[in-house]
Design an enzyme around this catalytic site. Structure first.
Site, PDB file in Angstrom:
ATOM      1  NE  ARG A  13      -3.620   2.064   2.663  1.00 22.97           N
ATOM      2  CZ  ARG A  13      -3.424   2.796   3.932  1.00 22.97           C
ATOM      3  NH1 ARG A  13      -2.919   2.237   4.831  1.00 22.97           N
ATOM      4  NH2 ARG A  13      -4.156   3.773   4.082  1.00 22.97           N
ATOM      5  CG  HIS A  34      -1.959   4.792  -1.011  1.00 24.47           C
ATOM      6  ND1 HIS A  34      -2.729   5.340   0.130  1.00 24.47           N
ATOM      7  CD2 HIS A  34      -2.398   3.718  -1.529  1.00 24.47           C
ATOM      8  CE1 HIS A  34      -3.605   4.736  -0.076  1.00 24.47           C
ATOM      9  NE2 HIS A  34      -3.646   3.719  -0.854  1.00 24.47           N
ATOM     10  CD1 TRP A  82     -11.180  -6.633  -0.265  1.00 22.70           C
ATOM     11  CD2 TRP A  82      -9.283  -6.359   1.202  1.00 22.70           C
ATOM     12  NE1 TRP A  82     -10.966  -5.537  -0.215  1.00 22.70           N
ATOM     13  CE2 TRP A  82      -9.818  -5.143   0.791  1.00 22.70           C
ATOM     14  CE3 TRP A  82      -8.250  -6.348   1.748  1.00 22.70           C
ATOM     15  CZ2 TRP A  82      -9.303  -3.785   1.075  1.00 22.70           C
ATOM     16  CZ3 TRP A  82      -7.569  -5.189   2.127  1.00 22.70           C
ATOM     17  CH2 TRP A  82      -8.138  -3.822   1.758  1.00 22.70           C
TER      18      TRP A  82
END
Length: 361
Positions: free
Chosen positions: A97, A101, A245
């Site tokens: 991440r 990002h 998830w």
């Protein structure tokens, strides 16, 4: 002091042409040891490369970086963190991440943003809502930065995300160095990173295409990149959302697509641990152990996205190949050394470098 010397000397060289730039760069390289990281032989060499010149024109005064060793140290950080946690979770997903990002602020039409600069080190970017929870990942890499001071944060962050993918059993990632760090905050606006929900199915779908399309990605590349949600989880103290998830959150796989297509049914989350859920809109499977964001559900709400989800659910090799290519593209967006334009003039290149390193007016 060094910044003023560099500004005057190199600006004069830029005005008088390539040969003078090289001559002044040679002179500066002997004095330009790292001073707040603003100028170094490595920077000068990268600047020459960005100008399309010959790297041999600048003395190789910088200590070469052993990127294989850096990769091993990143892997050890991931392993040590997992052992310390002891709960089956990992820092690896957060490193993915972080890299994403740091890179996902790129705008193709504006020609700015992207991983170059590592501007998430500064306010306001590091406090953007989309970057909540990334501080521990940046901090975990600080010992590696200290061990290899020549590596830029921009290279370190993107390499860490790539190593994390491979360590979790994902595809081999083509990664190469060359990103420079900025000493000025970002100039791009907040809001370029994707939101999880636009409060409307159609708007959420349009938002995905707008965010990824701004960077120059196709539908296939968009879906492949979102497939990285197979790893990691959401935390209420960071994003407000909760849960993983997949059931194998430290394994990079095509499981996000299999869960979307074959799992479920996915219903709106109403309760959490026996109490009413008061967080943002998210979806859960019948067990309540797995979650999907509205932006994940958009991949099966949209007919074109759904076709790709179904393809990846059946063919993990295809997903791995598409993801690897899209990931490498993401990490290199807006990095001058990887994306040289034949229309970029020498003066424009110099202005770009000056801006990046805080040497402009």
């Amino acid at each position: 002091m060094l910044g003023n010397i560099a500004r005057c000397t190199l600006a004069q060289a830029a005005r008088s042409g390539t040969s003078n730039f090289i001559r002044h760069a040679r002179g500066l390289s002997s004095r330009a040891e790292v001073v707040s990281g603003r100028f170094s032989p490595l920077l000068l060499a990268a600047t020459v490369s960005a100008a399309g010149l010959t790297l041999s024109a600048v003395p190789a005064a910088a200590v070469p970086i052993d990127y294989a060793a850096v990769k091993k140290d990143i892997a050890q950080v991931i392993e040590a963190d997992a052992a310390k946690r002891g709960d089956g979770t990992s820092l690896a997903g957060t490193l993915v991440r972080l890299a994403w990002h740091a890179s996902g602020t790129y705008c193709k039409s504006a020609g700015n943003g992207g991983s170059a600069g590592a501007t998430m080190r500064f306010e306001p970017e590091k406090s953007w809502g989309a970057n909540a929870g990334l501080g521990p990942a940046r901090a975990a890499l600080e010992p590696i930065k200290a061990k290899y001071p020549g590596i830029s944060y921009a290279d370190l962050w993107t390499l860490a995300g790539s190593v994390a993918i491979e360590e979790m059993g994902g595809p081999s990632i083509k990664w190469r160095p060359g990103r420079l760090d900025s000493h000025k905050p970002t100039t791009v606006p907040d809001g370029r990173l994707p939101d999880a929900d636009k409060q409307d199915i159609g708007k959420t779908i349009d938002h995905i295409r707008a965010v990824f399309g701004r960077m120059g990605f196709s539908d296939r590349e968009m879906v492949a990149l979102i497939g990285a949600h197979a790893v990691g989880r959401c935390h209420t103290d960071a994003s407000g959302y909760w849960g993983p998830w997949t059931l194998a959150e430290t394994t990079f796989s095509n499981d996000l697509f299999r869960q979307l297509v074959e799992g479920g049914p996915w219903t709106v989350k109403r309760t959490h641990e026996g109490k009413p859920w008061n967080g943002p809109l998210q979806f859960e499977d019948p067990s309540g152990k797995l979650m999907m964001l509205p932006s994940d559900m958009a991949l099966i709400w949209d007919k074109d996205f759904r076709k790709l989800c179904e393809e990846y659910a059946k063919d993990e090799d295809r997903f791995f190949a598409d993801f690897s290519a899209a990931w490498t593209k993401l990490l290199e967006l807006g990095v001058p050394v990887f994306n040289q334009s034949t229309s970029l003039t020498f003066a424009a290149m110099f202005r770009r470098v000056f801006d990046l390193f805080g040497l402009g007016n």
